[in-house]
Write a protein that holds these residues in place. Structure first.
Motif, PDB file in Angstrom:
ATOM      1  N   PRO A   1       0.898  -1.407   0.597  1.00  0.00           N
ATOM      2  CA  PRO A   1      -0.010  -0.347  -0.191  1.00  0.00           C
ATOM      3  C   PRO A   1       0.606   1.226   0.000  1.00  0.00           C
ATOM      4  O   PRO A   1      -0.164   2.041  -0.014  1.00  0.00           O
ATOM      5  N   GLN A   2       1.937   1.207   0.388  1.00  0.00           N
ATOM      6  CA  GLN A   2       2.712   2.713   0.378  1.00  0.00           C
ATOM      7  C   GLN A   2       4.280   2.322  -0.847  1.00  0.00           C
ATOM      8  O   GLN A   2       4.295   3.041  -1.603  1.00  0.00           O
ATOM      9  N   LEU A   3       4.911   0.986  -0.227  1.00  0.00           N
ATOM     10  CA  LEU A   3       5.600   0.804  -0.886  1.00  0.00           C
ATOM     11  C   LEU A   3       5.859   0.241  -2.640  1.00  0.00           C
ATOM     12  O   LEU A   3       6.646   0.335  -3.415  1.00  0.00           O
ATOM     13  N   GLY A   4       4.552   0.150  -2.795  1.00  0.00           N
ATOM     14  CA  GLY A   4       4.364  -1.056  -4.173  1.00  0.00           C
ATOM     15  C   GLY A   4       4.350  -0.170  -5.370  1.00  0.00           C
ATOM     16  O   GLY A   4       3.824   0.951  -6.058  1.00  0.00           O
ATOM     17  N   ASN A   5       4.432  -0.535  -6.396  1.00  0.00           N
ATOM     18  CA  ASN A   5       4.248  -0.615  -7.761  1.00  0.00           C
ATOM     19  C   ASN A   5       2.796   0.617  -8.235  1.00  0.00           C
ATOM     20  O   ASN A   5       3.217   1.589  -8.785  1.00  0.00           O
ATOM     21  N   ASN A   6       2.228  -0.381  -7.414  1.00  0.00           N
ATOM     22  CA  ASN A   6       0.465   0.562  -8.261  1.00  0.00           C
ATOM     23  C   ASN A   6       0.898   1.779  -7.186  1.00  0.00           C
ATOM     24  O   ASN A   6       0.557   2.524  -7.633  1.00  0.00           O
ATOM     25  N   ALA A   7       1.265   2.038  -5.646  1.00  0.00           N
ATOM     26  CA  ALA A   7       0.917   3.100  -5.121  1.00  0.00           C
ATOM     27  C   ALA A   7       1.777   3.879  -5.713  1.00  0.00           C
ATOM     28  O   ALA A   7       1.358   5.287  -5.967  1.00  0.00           O
ATOM     29  N   GLN A   8       3.174   3.917  -5.995  1.00  0.00           N
ATOM     30  CA  GLN A   8       3.896   5.327  -6.366  1.00  0.00           C
ATOM     31  C   GLN A   8       3.711   5.566  -7.734  1.00  0.00           C
ATOM     32  O   GLN A   8       3.721   6.492  -8.821  1.00  0.00           O
ATOM     33  N   LEU A   9       3.002   4.548  -8.499  1.00  0.00           N
ATOM     34  CA  LEU A   9       2.495   5.203 -10.177  1.00  0.00           C
ATOM     35  C   LEU A   9       1.103   6.042  -9.806  1.00  0.00           C
ATOM     36  O   LEU A   9       1.243   6.639  -9.989  1.00  0.00           O
ATOM     37  N   GLY A  10       0.360   5.516  -8.727  1.00  0.00           N
ATOM     38  CA  GLY A  10      -0.678   6.781  -8.080  1.00  0.00           C
ATOM     39  C   GLY A  10      -0.070   7.901  -7.487  1.00  0.00           C
ATOM     40  O   GLY A  10      -0.356   8.761  -8.078  1.00  0.00           O
ATOM     41  N   ARG A  11       1.149   7.535  -6.739  1.00  0.00           N
ATOM     42  CA  ARG A  11       1.463   9.750  -6.364  1.00  0.00           C
ATOM     43  C   ARG A  11       1.868  10.070  -7.604  1.00  0.00           C
ATOM     44  O   ARG A  11       2.137  11.267  -7.683  1.00  0.00           O
ATOM     45  N   LEU A  12       2.732   9.208  -8.964  1.00  0.00           N
ATOM     46  CA  LEU A  12       3.339   9.816  -9.949  1.00  0.00           C
ATOM     47  C   LEU A  12       2.302  10.598 -10.483  1.00  0.00           C
ATOM     48  O   LEU A  12       2.184  11.462 -10.881  1.00  0.00           O
ATOM     49  N   LEU A  13       0.925  10.587 -10.279  1.00  0.00           N
ATOM     50  CA  LEU A  13      -0.364  10.356 -10.948  1.00  0.00           C
ATOM     51  C   LEU A  13      -1.032  11.593 -10.778  1.00  0.00           C
ATOM     52  O   LEU A  13      -1.778  12.445 -11.249  1.00  0.00           O
ATOM     53  N   ASN A  14       0.038  11.861  -9.351  1.00  0.00           N
ATOM     54  CA  ASN A  14      -1.314  12.900  -7.898  1.00  0.00           C
ATOM     55  C   ASN A  14      -2.521  12.268  -8.143  1.00  0.00           C
ATOM     56  O   ASN A  14      -3.555  13.678  -7.768  1.00  0.00           O
ATOM     57  N   ALA A  15      -2.839  11.014  -8.082  1.00  0.00           N
ATOM     58  CA  ALA A  15      -4.269  10.441  -7.698  1.00  0.00           C
ATOM     59  C   ALA A  15      -4.614  10.961  -6.614  1.00  0.00           C
ATOM     60  O   ALA A  15      -3.994  11.099  -5.251  1.00  0.00           O
ATOM     61  N   GLN A  16      -6.512  11.268  -6.399  1.00  0.00           N
ATOM     62  CA  GLN A  16      -6.108  11.595  -5.033  1.00  0.00           C
ATOM     63  C   GLN A  16      -7.799  10.179  -4.577  1.00  0.00           C
ATOM     64  O   GLN A  16      -7.965   8.995  -5.583  1.00  0.00           O
TER      65      GLN A  16
END
Length: 253
Positions: free
Chosen positions: A105-120
């Motif tokens: 939920p924090q370090l994963g590939n999906n979590a990191q891509l969500g951060r790059l997308l600035n998703a809410q």
């Protein structure tokens, strides 16, 4: 410095790897030296990454794509022999985490891509197993598909494949799965996403996109999966007496 078995336990507890059914063994795949101080992280345990780790005198390599995949030939010949020979000759440990590193939920590939997308309002899609392999979220304000693609291109540093499924419908809700997740597009559409983002595309993906009216972006398997293992390495170096270096072996796929 950590002892090998200490690092095994740290990573297993952090990534909860023993609770995830996968297509490969997660954890220590090749045993090397007992004491670990220098770690190389990377997406795939290719020969180029192994050679770079040897040149840096690493004690261990941590990757997302390791070895011993389900249904692959079990013989140690050719390319596989050369990779393993290099690891064993230099006493380098190889750790690999596939699905556990996608879904963290924090370090994963999906979590990191969500951060790059600035998703809410990011949350896992509960209809997909394991939970976390497909994520969903929203933009703070609707964006055009072209804007979303431009953001991805800027963040990932590569061109992306875009399919506009429904006459420039604005994107408010998005769903994504890093790597080879194109098969989840129907679940993304059922969840009400305006766009589905993943790493790869198949021929049938475009037809599904058209017929279900969901935009689709393929942003690269390698490109979308660089950030989980990088974040994992940064976590290790911040919390343990370890020197960690992320090495990106370029891959246009």
């Amino acid at each position: 410095m950590l002892q090998r078995q200490q690092l095994v336990r740290v990573l297993a507890e952090l990534l909860q790897s023993e609770s995830v059914r996968d297509y490969c063994p997660n954890g220590l795949q090749v045993e090397g030296k007992h004491d670990i101080k220098r770690i190389v992280t990377g997406v795939t345990a290719s020969q180029a990454l192994v050679d770079a780790a040897i040149a840096w005198q690493a004690d261990a390599i941590v990757v997302h794509h390791g070895y011993f995949w389900k249904n692959e030939a079990p013989v140690i010949t050719g390319m596989k022999k050369r990779r393993l020979q290099a690891l064993l000759a230099n006493d380098i440990n190889l750790f690999a985490y596939h699905l556990p590193l996608d879904i963290h939920p924090q370090l994963g590939n999906n979590a990191q891509l969500g951060r790059l997308l600035n998703a809410q309002a990011i949350s896992p899609m509960l209809t997909v197993d394991p939970v976390g392999v497909v994520m969903q979220g929203e933009f703070s304000a609707p964006r055009s598909l072209a804007d979303v693609a431009s953001l991805l291109q800027q963040q990932l540093g590569r061109d992306v494949l875009i399919h506009n499924a429904s006459n420039d419908k604005p994107v408010a809700k998005l769903a994504w799965c890093t790597g080879g997740g194109q098969g989840y597009i129907e679940q993304a559409a059922a969840a009400g996403a305006d766009v589905f983002i993943t790493g790869e595309v198949s021929e049938q993906t475009i037809h599904v996109s058209r017929e279900l009216g969901i935009h689709f972006i393929a942003a690269g398997h390698h490109a979308t999966e660089r950030y989980g293992v990088k974040a994992l390495g940064e976590y290790l170096s911040a919390n343990y007496p370890l020197e960690v270096k992320f090495i990106d072996i370029d891959n246009p796929a």
